[in-house]
Write a protein that holds these residues in place. Structure first.
Motif, short mmCIF file in Angstrom:
data_model
loop_
_atom_site.label_atom_id
_atom_site.label_comp_id
_atom_site.label_asym_id
_atom_site.label_seq_id
_atom_site.Cartn_x
_atom_site.Cartn_y
_atom_site.Cartn_z
N GLY A 195 41.31 66.37 11.01
CA GLY A 195 41.25 66.95 9.68
C GLY A 195 42.33 66.41 8.76
N MET A 196 43.43 65.88 9.36
CA MET A 196 44.48 65.28 8.56
C MET A 196 44.02 63.94 7.97
SD MET A 196 47.54 66.09 11.26
CE MET A 196 48.72 64.96 10.51
N PHE A 197 43.04 63.31 8.63
CA PHE A 197 42.59 61.99 8.20
C PHE A 197 41.21 62.03 7.54
CE2 PHE A 197 45.24 61.48 12.05
CZ PHE A 197 46.33 60.85 11.46
N HIS A 198 40.33 62.93 8.04
CA HIS A 198 39.02 63.11 7.43
C HIS A 198 39.13 64.29 6.46
CE1 HIS A 198 37.03 60.35 10.23
NE2 HIS A 198 37.77 60.90 11.16
N LYS A 199 39.35 64.01 5.22
CA LYS A 199 39.60 65.07 4.26
C LYS A 199 38.36 65.94 4.10
CE LYS A 199 42.08 65.75 -0.05
NZ LYS A 199 42.62 65.09 -1.26
N ILE A 200 38.49 67.24 4.36
CA ILE A 200 37.36 68.16 4.27
C ILE A 200 36.96 68.38 2.82
CG2 ILE A 200 36.51 70.43 4.94
CD1 ILE A 200 37.33 68.58 7.25
N SER A 201 37.95 68.61 1.96
CA SER A 201 37.71 68.84 0.54
C SER A 201 39.05 68.71 -0.17
CB SER A 201 37.12 70.23 0.31
OG SER A 201 38.10 71.23 0.57
#
Length: 482
Positions: free
Chosen positions: A120-126
């Motif tokens: 989640g730190m690298f694949h930005k959720i929003s």
């Protein structure tokens, strides 16, 4: 939202949404998908559409169906062992086993969904603030002194000296001297030659594990505890012995039982601002832990990741022990520069060479340019002043977040302190996390912080990223529907 006008059918869109989250580990192995009825209501589709989407996920090997229980995310990296470690098959025999035997015998893999928050730190959720993250917002960490320190150590002569040869094996001498002084302020007696730098604190923990442990060795860990550490130790083949963490420290009776039954090699502890509860160790508990370590001959690795926002007088095992059985681990990613990846360990003199050998085999040396820049930040007092500003800002954020959380119906399972809050929601937080993902929020459900995955109504919140009233409003709406 699912779109009827899309070139994909509603079934394909729904299946693709779940598939993407599973592959990115935002839905972790073992996580239960919403029931068909719940999923249909959440997405505004018919139950038959959900059934068809789940069938597609089954066909792709991403989920499995369990009779009368629902659909669960599969482990993609390999099958889970079904070995029960020789446990008695009948109820009468099983009753004779202690809880400690069961925990060790089952040896279930740790919550692989530790990678969910990392990814989640690298694949930005929003673009919304993320309540489940374990770091400070980037704008909190911005400074002018860090770039200045880098410029100073990268003048042409210094750049050539640092770049064209390997650095010191233990780490930059200037940084180690600065760290020795900093540890002295915490009453941890570490000479510069007892300090080894690493590529972040997690790397330091890995060096300790690879040096002191062998596959199958029993390791005591705090529960709830840091999911990444559970997953890392499981990946190395260790047997986890979860010790319940209380407000004053670990459950000492459980620790004593483990020591008698399993002869653990290591105890991993976060003494100050424990993750996720933010508990701090009491002097009495610390004294008893060290007695057990001496009596049963195990080492302690003390992860002091949150020392920069903690009071200097907080009880630390390494200070009471004098670095005899304790290995102290720290880092700067949380408070200063996540991408500098500078960590360190302070070790007993008789372990330094063994730990250094493990470091050299893995990384040779660590980049000295950033280590020299960090040494400047410490020596000139800039890091200390930066930490003071962060602590002041965090105190304000914590106060606001606590009020918002309580107004939304949450109860705190631990006294709010440090960076994290341990919150009781009253609902299954695994299910809640899936629904909040649809709204662009990544949560840290309670199951994430247990060595063996189990449903929980608890979740960890980051006080720095939960000051947004819009998040708590959406949270309250979804909890009411569950």
């Amino acid at each position: 939202m699912l779109m009827k006008a899309s070139s994909q059918s509603l079934t394909e869109q729904l299946a693709a949404r779940f598939a993407e989250r599973i592959r990115n580990r935002l839905l972790a192995p073992g996580a239960r998908l919403p029931s068909v009825r719940q999923c249909a209501e959440q997405n505004g589709v018919s139950p038959s559409t959900v059934v068809a989407a789940y069938d597609q996920l089954l066909a792709q090997g991403l989920v499995e169906a369990r009779k009368n229980r629902g659909f669960f995310v599969r482990e993609l990296s390999g099958a889970r062992s079904e070995d029960n470690g020789g446990a008695p098959a009948d109820d009468k025999g099983a009753a004779a086993w202690t809880a400690a035997h069961w925990i060790v015998a089952r040896r279930q893999p740790g919550p692989v969904n530790a990678t969910s928050l990392i990814r989640g730190m690298f694949h930005k959720i929003s673009d919304k603030p993320q309540p489940g993250m374990g770091v400070f917002p980037s704008d909190w960490l911005e400074s002018t002194f860090m770039p200045a320190a880098v410029r100073k150590v990268t003048n042409s002569r210094a750049l050539n000296e640092c770049s064209l040869q390997y650095g010191e094996p233990l780490g930059d001498g200037g940084l180690r001297r600065a760290l020795a002084g900093k540890l002295g302020g915490l009453h941890v007696p570490a000479a510069p030659d007892q300090i080894i730098t690493s590529v972040g604190a997690t790397h330091a923990l890995d060096i300790v594990s690879r040096t002191l442990l062998r596959p199958g060795d029993p390791v005591m860990v705090e529960e709830p505890g840091w999911a990444v550490e559970f997953a890392r130790l499981n990946a190395l083949g260790m047997r986890l012995l979860p010790v319940p963490r209380r407000a004053d420290g670990p459950d000492l009776e459980v620790m004593a039982q483990y020591c008698a039954l399993h002869k653990p090699k290591l105890y991993v502890s976060v003494s100050v601002f424990h993750n996720p509860t933010s508990y701090c160790l009491s002097p009495g508990s610390a004294h008893r832990i060290l007695q057990l370590a001496n009596q049963h001959d195990f080492h302690i690795v003390e992860d002091d990741t949150y020392s920069h926002i903690a009071p200097a007088h907080a009880t630390r095992l390494a200070a009471l022990d004098g670095l005899r059985r304790t290995i102290y681990v720290g880092g700067f990613a949380k408070i200063l520069a996540p991408n500098w990846r500078i960590g360190f360990m302070a070790a007993p003199p008789d372990l330094v060479e063994q730990l250094l050998d493990t470091k050299l085999l893995a990384t040779l040396t660590t980049p000295s340019l950033m280590e020299k820049a960090l040494a400047l930040c410490i020596e000139q007092g800039q890091l200390r002043r930066h930490c003071e500003r962060i602590r002041t800002r965090l105190d304000v954020a914590r106060s606001r977040s606590v009020k918002l959380a309580m107004h939304a119906g949450c109860k705190f399972a631990a006294e709010p302190a440090g960076l994290f809050g341990w919150v009781d929601t009253g609902v299954d937080t695994d299910a809640l996390a899936q629904r909040m993902l649809d709204e662009g929020y990544l949560l840290a459900p309670g199951a994430l912080f247990h060595a063996e995955r189990k449903p929980s109504t608890l979740m960890r919140i980051n006080f720095a990223t939960t000051q947004d009233a819009a998040f708590w409003k959406k949270y309250a709406e979804l909890v009411k529907r569950m």
